[in-house]
Design a protein around this motif. Structure first.
Motif, mmCIF file in Angstrom:
data_model
loop_
_atom_site.group_PDB
_atom_site.id
_atom_site.type_symbol
_atom_site.label_atom_id
_atom_site.label_comp_id
_atom_site.label_asym_id
_atom_site.label_seq_id
_atom_site.Cartn_x
_atom_site.Cartn_y
_atom_site.Cartn_z
ATOM 1 N N CYS A 156 -45.408 65.237 20.816
ATOM 2 C CA CYS A 156 -44.199 65.407 20.869
ATOM 3 C C CYS A 156 -43.734 66.375 19.651
ATOM 4 C CB CYS A 156 -43.393 64.261 20.811
ATOM 5 S SG CYS A 156 -43.340 63.343 22.298
ATOM 6 N N TYR A 157 -42.945 67.158 19.613
ATOM 7 C CA TYR A 157 -42.557 67.994 18.584
ATOM 8 C C TYR A 157 -41.265 68.283 18.182
ATOM 9 C CZ TYR A 157 -47.328 70.002 19.815
ATOM 10 O OH TYR A 157 -48.582 70.226 20.127
ATOM 11 N N SER A 158 -41.088 68.628 17.023
ATOM 12 C CA SER A 158 -39.845 69.236 16.482
ATOM 13 C C SER A 158 -40.166 70.384 15.587
ATOM 14 C CB SER A 158 -39.007 68.004 15.553
ATOM 15 O OG SER A 158 -38.758 66.962 16.329
ATOM 16 N N ILE A 159 -39.092 71.166 15.305
ATOM 17 C CA ILE A 159 -39.198 72.577 14.475
ATOM 18 C C ILE A 159 -37.894 72.320 13.532
ATOM 19 C CG2 ILE A 159 -39.150 74.888 14.522
ATOM 20 C CD1 ILE A 159 -40.099 75.117 17.408
ATOM 21 N N VAL A 160 -38.344 72.551 12.357
ATOM 22 C CA VAL A 160 -37.258 72.453 11.274
ATOM 23 C C VAL A 160 -37.453 73.525 10.467
ATOM 24 C CG1 VAL A 160 -36.826 70.847 9.377
ATOM 25 C CG2 VAL A 160 -37.971 69.957 11.107
ATOM 26 N N GLY A 161 -36.079 74.141 10.155
ATOM 27 C CA GLY A 161 -35.948 75.366 9.352
ATOM 28 C C GLY A 161 -35.128 74.926 8.213
ATOM 29 N N TYR A 162 -35.249 75.806 7.077
ATOM 30 C CA TYR A 162 -34.502 75.733 5.900
ATOM 31 C C TYR A 162 -34.211 77.099 5.047
ATOM 32 C CZ TYR A 162 -33.305 74.472 0.948
ATOM 33 O OH TYR A 162 -32.646 74.450 -0.102
ATOM 34 N N SER A 163 -33.366 77.349 4.437
ATOM 35 C CA SER A 163 -32.930 78.424 3.649
ATOM 36 C C SER A 163 -31.863 77.747 2.708
ATOM 37 C CB SER A 163 -32.300 79.391 4.570
ATOM 38 O OG SER A 163 -31.823 80.571 3.255
ATOM 39 N N GLY A 231 -47.986 62.084 18.307
ATOM 40 C CA GLY A 231 -48.775 61.869 19.407
ATOM 41 C C GLY A 231 -47.780 60.901 20.405
ATOM 42 N N GLN A 232 -47.889 61.225 21.590
ATOM 43 C CA GLN A 232 -47.146 60.735 22.523
ATOM 44 C C GLN A 232 -47.202 59.232 22.681
ATOM 45 O OE1 GLN A 232 -46.517 62.732 26.315
ATOM 46 N NE2 GLN A 232 -46.243 64.819 25.544
#
Length: 232
Positions: A156-163, A231-232
């Protein structure tokens, strides 16, 4: 030839002609009209398979939309953008955008951008860890940066951004030729795709590589994006 014989010959010819429409229409359509002629029984017998054959393409064509629907992947995360024309423009802009610089050790160390990503990731479900490199770069307002993201089955995934300087940083997860699989739902400098409460859990049996579009909607400056997984 007598008139009686000629009359019978004409009737026989007409009877033969009358049987043609039943065959051309697939048979069985008007049994009352053909049952009175003994010779038409063979026409009805041979027309029955024709009617079945005619039904087969109809059945296959009715199944076609279901197959087409199954071939269109469902989004992995929530999406706000549904206009196909707008999504295509985002995909085209991302494809033409400069590639982000990849930092191999991911969101680690004392780099302010990496620290900002780690702090934003505290909102993620327990157990999520950095996966792969940290994508970094400088982007001007209304400009794009892009990188590839590969999602594996069984995770399982998440995508995190920052500025710090880009006030509204947007993330779009895309598949060619222009399919939106997920986007962040916020208007801030800490976008997340697959954020709380539910990360993205692909159901594909093989790894799939996506195009990640990093867009500075408001403001300009350095940005960083990290993939997280468990992991799932």
């Amino acid at each position: 030839m007598t008139k009686k014989t000629a009359h019978l010959f004409v009737l026989g010819a007409l009877a033969g002609v009358g049987s043609l429409p039943a065959l051309a229409c697939g048979g069985g359509q008007k049994p009352a009209e053909t049952a009175s002629a003994p010779t038409d029984s063979s026409v009805l017998d041979t027309a029955t398979p024709a009617a079945s054959a005619t039904g087969s393409p109809a059945d296959s064509s009715s199944a076609a939309p279901a197959a087409s629907t199954d071939s269109s992947p469902s989004p992995l995360a929530q999406v706000l953008t549904t206009d196909t024309g707008q999504i295509q423009k985002i995909f085209d802009a991302a494809s033409a955008a400069p590639a982000a610089t990849l930092k191999p050790d991911g969101a680690k160390g004392g780099d302010p951008l990496a620290k900002g990503v780690r702090d934003a990731a505290k909102k993620l479900p327990a157990g999520m860890q950095p996966d792969g490199p940290l994508a970094m770069g400088a982007v001007k307002e209304k400009q794009h940066l892009q990188t590839d993201v590969t999602l594996q089955p069984g995770k399982c995934y998440s995508i995190v951004g920052y500025s710090k300087k880009v006030k509204d940083l947007d993330l779009y997860l895309l598949l060619p030729p222009g399919i939106l699989s997920g986007q962040d739902l916020s208007d801030d400098n800490k976008p997340i795709i697959g954020g709380p409460p539910q990360p993205m859990c692909p159901v594909s049996q093989s790894a799939i590589t996506y195009k990640l579009d990093i867009f500075a909607d408001q403001g300009a400056g350095d940005v960083a994006v990290q993939l997280f997984s468990k992991g799932q």
